[in-house]
Design an enzyme around this catalytic site. Sequence first.
Site, mmCIF file in Angstrom:
data_model
loop_
_atom_site.group_PDB
_atom_site.id
_atom_site.type_symbol
_atom_site.label_atom_id
_atom_site.label_comp_id
_atom_site.label_asym_id
_atom_site.label_seq_id
_atom_site.Cartn_x
_atom_site.Cartn_y
_atom_site.Cartn_z
ATOM 1 N N ASP A 199 59.563 42.862 64.953
ATOM 2 C CA ASP A 199 60.826 43.598 64.971
ATOM 3 C C ASP A 199 61.204 44.105 66.359
ATOM 4 O OD1 ASP A 199 60.890 43.262 62.151
ATOM 5 O OD2 ASP A 199 59.479 44.928 61.990
ATOM 6 N N GLU A 200 60.817 43.366 67.377
ATOM 7 C CA GLU A 200 61.139 43.763 68.754
ATOM 8 C C GLU A 200 62.521 43.290 69.172
ATOM 9 O OE1 GLU A 200 58.598 41.726 67.980
ATOM 10 O OE2 GLU A 200 56.695 42.616 68.586
ATOM 11 N N LYS A 219 63.213 39.739 68.842
ATOM 12 C CA LYS A 219 63.014 38.337 69.264
ATOM 13 C C LYS A 219 64.179 37.469 68.823
ATOM 14 C CE LYS A 219 59.316 38.013 66.821
ATOM 15 N NZ LYS A 219 59.185 39.411 66.443
ATOM 16 N N ALA A 271 58.765 36.965 57.932
ATOM 17 C CA ALA A 271 59.570 37.358 59.088
ATOM 18 C C ALA A 271 61.020 37.592 58.670
ATOM 19 C CB ALA A 271 59.535 36.255 60.140
ATOM 20 N N GLY A 272 61.680 38.460 59.393
ATOM 21 C CA GLY A 272 63.112 38.640 59.204
ATOM 22 C C GLY A 272 63.746 38.721 60.570
ATOM 23 N N HIS A 273 64.539 37.734 60.902
ATOM 24 C CA HIS A 273 65.193 37.750 62.216
ATOM 25 C C HIS A 273 66.655 38.134 62.043
ATOM 26 C CE1 HIS A 273 62.041 34.951 64.256
ATOM 27 N NE2 HIS A 273 61.565 36.120 63.877
ATOM 28 N N THR A 319 54.097 41.806 53.196
ATOM 29 C CA THR A 319 55.478 41.615 52.751
ATOM 30 C C THR A 319 55.527 40.980 51.354
ATOM 31 O OG1 THR A 319 55.526 39.444 53.802
ATOM 32 C CG2 THR A 319 56.322 41.302 55.118
ATOM 33 N N ARG A 342 40.926 24.444 53.031
ATOM 34 C CA ARG A 342 41.131 23.012 52.818
ATOM 35 C C ARG A 342 41.525 22.660 51.384
ATOM 36 N NH1 ARG A 342 35.530 21.700 55.692
ATOM 37 N NH2 ARG A 342 35.061 23.388 54.281
ATOM 38 N N GLN A 398 56.689 37.747 63.911
ATOM 39 C CA GLN A 398 55.812 38.926 64.009
ATOM 40 C C GLN A 398 55.590 39.284 65.485
ATOM 41 O OE1 GLN A 398 54.466 36.276 61.620
ATOM 42 N NE2 GLN A 398 55.939 37.266 60.294
ATOM 43 N N THR A 443 48.830 40.172 60.348
ATOM 44 C CA THR A 443 49.332 39.084 59.520
ATOM 45 C C THR A 443 48.278 37.978 59.527
ATOM 46 O OG1 THR A 443 51.266 37.715 59.031
ATOM 47 C CG2 THR A 443 50.653 37.899 61.357
ATOM 48 N N THR A 470 61.887 43.319 53.707
ATOM 49 C CA THR A 470 61.482 44.148 52.563
ATOM 50 C C THR A 470 62.275 45.446 52.438
ATOM 51 O OG1 THR A 470 59.828 45.260 53.930
ATOM 52 C CG2 THR A 470 59.106 43.300 52.717
ATOM 53 N N GLY A 471 63.032 45.812 53.451
ATOM 54 C CA GLY A 471 63.787 47.062 53.423
ATOM 55 C C GLY A 471 62.925 48.309 53.629
HETATM 56 P P1 IMP Z 1 52.051 39.666 55.778
HETATM 57 O O1 IMP Z 1 52.387 38.950 57.019
HETATM 58 O O2 IMP Z 1 53.146 39.640 54.747
HETATM 59 O O3 IMP Z 1 50.717 39.242 55.215
HETATM 60 O O4 IMP Z 1 51.879 41.209 56.155
HETATM 61 C C1 IMP Z 1 50.817 41.682 56.979
HETATM 62 C C2 IMP Z 1 51.309 42.795 57.889
HETATM 63 O O5 IMP Z 1 52.223 42.257 58.838
HETATM 64 C C3 IMP Z 1 52.071 43.931 57.194
HETATM 65 O O6 IMP Z 1 51.794 45.143 57.875
HETATM 66 C C4 IMP Z 1 53.521 43.522 57.359
HETATM 67 O O7 IMP Z 1 54.404 44.624 57.287
HETATM 68 C C5 IMP Z 1 53.476 42.948 58.753
HETATM 69 N N1 IMP Z 1 54.543 41.965 58.992
HETATM 70 C C6 IMP Z 1 54.600 40.689 58.560
HETATM 71 N N2 IMP Z 1 55.706 40.087 59.005
HETATM 72 C C7 IMP Z 1 56.369 41.015 59.736
HETATM 73 C C8 IMP Z 1 57.571 40.981 60.488
HETATM 74 O O8 IMP Z 1 58.289 39.968 60.582
HETATM 75 N N3 IMP Z 1 57.926 42.137 61.132
HETATM 76 C C9 IMP Z 1 57.154 43.247 61.067
HETATM 77 N N4 IMP Z 1 56.004 43.326 60.394
HETATM 78 C C10 IMP Z 1 55.622 42.199 59.734
HETATM 79 MG MG MG Z 2 61.691 41.241 61.890
#
Ligand code: IMP
Ligand code: MG
Length: 328
Positions: free
Chosen positions: A16-17, A19, A44-46, A126, A140, A175, A190, A249-250
Site C-alpha cells: 500500500d505504498e 506502487k 493485492a489491491g492496486h 486477506t 508439488r 505487497q 505474505t 478487504t476494507g
Molecule cells: P496474505 O497475503 O493474504 O496471506 O496475507 C498475509 C499478510 O500480508 C497480511 O498481514 C495481509 O494483510 C498482508 N497483505 C497481503 N497483501 C497485501 C497488500 O496488497 N497490501 C497490504 N498488505 C497485504
Molecule cells: Mg494495496
Amino acid sequence: MDTSIVDVVIGMQYGDEGKGKIANQMAQSGDYDYVVRFNGGGNAGHTIYLNGEKIVTHLVPCGVLHGVPSVIGNGCVINTKKLFEELEYLEGLGFDTSILKIAENAHIITQDHIDEDSKDTTIGTTRTGNGPCYKDKVGRTGIRAKDVPELQPYLVDMYSLIHSSPRKFLAEGAQGYWLDIDFGDYPYVTSSNTGVGAVLNNGFNYRQVWNVVGVIKCYSTYVGAKGYQKDDERFEQLREIGQEYGATTGRARQIDWLDLDEVNVACKMNGVDFLIINKMDVLRQVDSAWNLYEDQMVVSCSDENSFMQRIEKYLDSSIEIEFQGQLH
Ligand code: IMP
Ligand code: MG
C-alpha cells in the site's frame, strides 16, 4: 538493445505504498512493450486514478489500462473466477483486456485454498487463498494455469516471451518488502517473495534488471493481525485523511511514523536506484507529524524541509529520491 531489459517497481514497506500509481505513470510513458506482475495474487489491491476515475485492480497488471500487453507471471497465484470478474469490470470501463497473457506455469487458487485461508486468525491474511496455494505449489501438488481449459487462450511461456527477442518490460510488484516470506517479519508476512529476486524467478536473468524503483509512503502502514499502531491521535487523523483502508478487504490499516532503517535495508536488499516517497500532502495536513524513526528512536523534524533533508541524508546518496503527493 540486443537483450530484453526490465525495470522494476517494488514496495519498500508493508504494501500500500502507492506502487499502483507509480507503475501506472511508468506504463503510460509508452516506454514498455510489456508489463508483468511477478508475485502475489488477488490479495493485492492496486488503486489507480485515471482521468479522475478510481480504478481498483487486484491481479491484472496496469499495462491493460494503457494498451500495453500485460502478463501475469509464473510467480503469481490466480483465482480464475476472480480474474474473469476483474476482466469483465475492466471491459465495462472500456479497456481492451485481450492483451492479457498468463504464464503457463502460474499456479491456480482453488476453493479448498480459499476455505483453508478463511480459517486464519493469527496472521490476518486477506483470506484470498494465497498462502495455501503457494503451499501446494511448493509441496508439488498444485494446479497450474496450463491445466485449466478456460485459460488456454491466454497462456504464454516466459522463456520465449523474455528471450526470443529484445523487449522492454516493466515488472510491477505486489505487497511490500517487509511482507516478504523470507525477509519480512515472519510469520506476519505474505507467502511469496516480494523483492527484486522474485523478478528473476519469473524468467529474467540478473543482467536484464535495469532500473529498480522503490516506493514508500512518508509514514508507515501495516494491515494484519499483529499489534502495530501505538496510541496517538495523529495516527487516527492520518488514517482518515490518507484513507488508509485496505483496497481488497476494507480493513483499517495500522499507522506509524516512517521507519528509515526499514527503508534503508529494503533499498540495499533490492538495489534501489530511485525512491518515490508518496503522500506528502497527507502528512502536511496533520499537526506535528514530520516524524520518523532512526535507530528505533523517534526523531521529530521541525518542518517539511528538514524532514526531507533528514531522509536524503540518511539513505544511500546514490539513490535518486522524489517526493510526491497522493495523486501525482
Ligand atoms: P496474505 O497475503 O493474504 O496471506 O496475507 C498475509 C499478510 O500480508 C497480511 O498481514 C495481509 O494483510 C498482508 N497483505 C497481503 N497483501 C497485501 C497488500 O496488497 N497490501 C497490504 N498488505 C497485504
Ligand atoms: Mg494495496
